[in-house]
Design an enzyme around this catalytic site. Sequence first.
Site, PDB file in Angstrom:
ATOM      1  N   SER A   1       8.221  81.982  90.640  1.00 30.31           N
ATOM      2  CA  SER A   1       8.600  80.569  90.538  1.00 30.31           C
ATOM      3  C   SER A   1       7.923  79.754  91.648  1.00 30.31           C
ATOM      4  O   SER A   1       7.522  80.290  92.679  1.00 30.31           O
ATOM      5  CB  SER A   1      10.114  80.448  90.630  1.00 30.31           C
TER       6      SER A   1
ATOM      7  N   GLU B   1      11.551  73.348  85.066  1.00 36.10           N
ATOM      8  CA  GLU B   1      11.112  74.499  84.278  1.00 36.10           C
ATOM      9  C   GLU B   1      12.381  75.206  83.789  1.00 36.10           C
ATOM     10  O   GLU B   1      13.108  75.809  84.581  1.00 36.10           O
ATOM     11  CB  GLU B   1      10.279  75.460  85.136  1.00 36.10           C
TER      12      GLU B   1
ATOM     13  N   LYS C   1       4.892  95.662  94.145  1.00 30.89           N
ATOM     14  CA  LYS C   1       6.337  95.392  94.305  1.00 30.89           C
ATOM     15  C   LYS C   1       6.789  94.708  93.022  1.00 30.89           C
ATOM     16  O   LYS C   1       6.602  93.516  92.831  1.00 30.89           O
ATOM     17  CB  LYS C   1       6.547  94.474  95.517  1.00 30.89           C
TER      18      LYS C   1
ATOM     19  N   PHE D   1       9.724  88.831  86.765  1.00 30.27           N
ATOM     20  CA  PHE D   1      10.407  89.690  85.771  1.00 30.27           C
ATOM     21  C   PHE D   1       9.798  89.586  84.381  1.00 30.27           C
ATOM     22  O   PHE D   1       9.968  90.479  83.555  1.00 30.27           O
ATOM     23  CB  PHE D   1      11.903  89.332  85.696  1.00 30.27           C
TER      24      PHE D   1
ATOM     25  N   CYS E   1       5.075  81.841  81.410  1.00 23.93           N
ATOM     26  CA  CYS E   1       4.568  80.749  82.246  1.00 23.93           C
ATOM     27  C   CYS E   1       3.638  79.843  81.453  1.00 23.93           C
ATOM     28  O   CYS E   1       3.308  78.752  81.889  1.00 23.93           O
ATOM     29  CB  CYS E   1       3.846  81.301  83.454  1.00 23.93           C
TER      30      CYS E   1
END
Length: 490
Positions: free
Chosen positions: A227, A383, A174, A150, A282
């Site tokens: 993730s 995280e 996708k 996202f 990230c």
Amino acid sequence: MTGVLKNYINGEWVETKSVAFLDVINPSDGSLLSKVPAGSAEDVALAAEKAHQAYKSWREVPATQRIQYLFRMKQILEKNADEISAICTRESGKTFAESKAEIVRAVENIEVACGIPKLLQSDFSEDITRGIDEFVIRQPLGVGACIAPFNFPVMIAFWFMPYAIACGNTYIVKPSDKVPGTMTRIFELFEELILPPGVLNLVHGGKETVDAILNHPSIPAISFVGSTNVAKYIYQTGVANGKRVQAQGGAKNPVVVLPDADPDTTVKIIADSAFGCAGQRCLAASLAILVGEAGVTFTEKIVAAARTKKTGDGLEEGTEMGPVITRESMNRINGLIQRAIDDGATLLLDGRGIKVPGHENGNFLGPVILGNVNPGSEIYNTEVFGPVLCIVNTGTLDDAIELINRSRYGNSACIFTRSGSAARKFRHEVLAGNVGINIGIAAPMAFFPFSGWKESFFGDLHGQSNHAVEFYTQTKVVIERWHDEWTRKF
Ligand code: NAD
């Protein structure tokens, strides 16, 4: 149903076969933006079949002609950057400037992929023995697919897709089911490309869609970003099905500050790195390791720089930090912060519970800084993916490197210092795929691979540049003999 997003398959907008739908919510005010299909294996099957058919003729189009579509793709993104950025901000919460920056990175990748006629060239050895030559040809694989997270609704697909199609593959994107409208709008704009039907396809959905991609025999190559637990699942399942998989996972990125670091630039860069995109990057710095005296001289300064960050709606002028993606995410982050305090961390800056006038239903959190964080604690090892910076103190650079190298993640590690030899030692010894020296977000340009080590990456070849080209092609070695006596003499 109104506001339901369609798939784009074989050059047409088609309705999903999914029976369930998910709400797409504006994280800034809780309003409903659209509804996205929860997923359907039939949608994937249709896209894979059409993309596979299109591949047979697309691979025959010379690379010099394939890249003409990419030149136009770049122009479309640039021309419509404001509109795409506004949609991206509404869906993801990031600021308008952050959305525009994503488009710049996407365009950079298209530009590099435009060099494909050169990038596809390979080795040739004449006379490996008398009269025999040997060479390598790079050929496309078939249908590729990208499964995106996202937090970069625009950029991530472009780490892979432009290279894949430039190499002669066809493709399925996708997007994340949390931000599907941004890529939908990009695909609407890409209709202007007049690509042959089936070359570029868009399929919405969540886990069911992803599982269908992982299991479909006509999709030989998958690029995933998300993730770590999902990345590991994608990698293991894809590989077990005989596919080529590159799966980028999560991170917990340290920035090391040595006592000799330049105070003003270091503090500003760390605050930008930790709190840009509300910490949902990230490559965000989420751990500041202050070495020796730096613990005394830098802590207050970092807190002061973070305190000035203006949190609000990403479309409003002056906003420096938007909301986090969902209400669940906000609650999860608040829980992690509270447990860290209960574990003994010191709350140096508390952004919890902030109110943004007119946005009472937004998922807002201001910058949070925790000091004295224990390396054994939950917050240190998780995280957070939110605007939370943990501060840890160590005695020496060796201690800092040892701490970093014990982490399960290895996406990036940065150091701030004026010492060339300390920086050199750091870059040599640290176990991370992207290293920054007096840089806060060590994001590789498109002409370098986006690296990542340990549980931040599963696979061999990364996204971007020559790695993407290698990933989306297979090599064929040809050994050729032409006897003089078989050949007409001229
Ligand atoms: P996510 O793993 O929840 O979702 C990523 C994609 O996988 C989405 O398209 C989603 O629909 C799909 N998905 C989710 N759960 C699934 C499941 N159980 N089975 C199959 N598919 C599933 O990630 P996210 O929350 O969208 O994105 C944030 C994460 O992405 C963070 O961990 C961040 O560090 C990571 N990320 C990594 C990089 C990198 O380069 N290493 C870049 C951007 C984001």
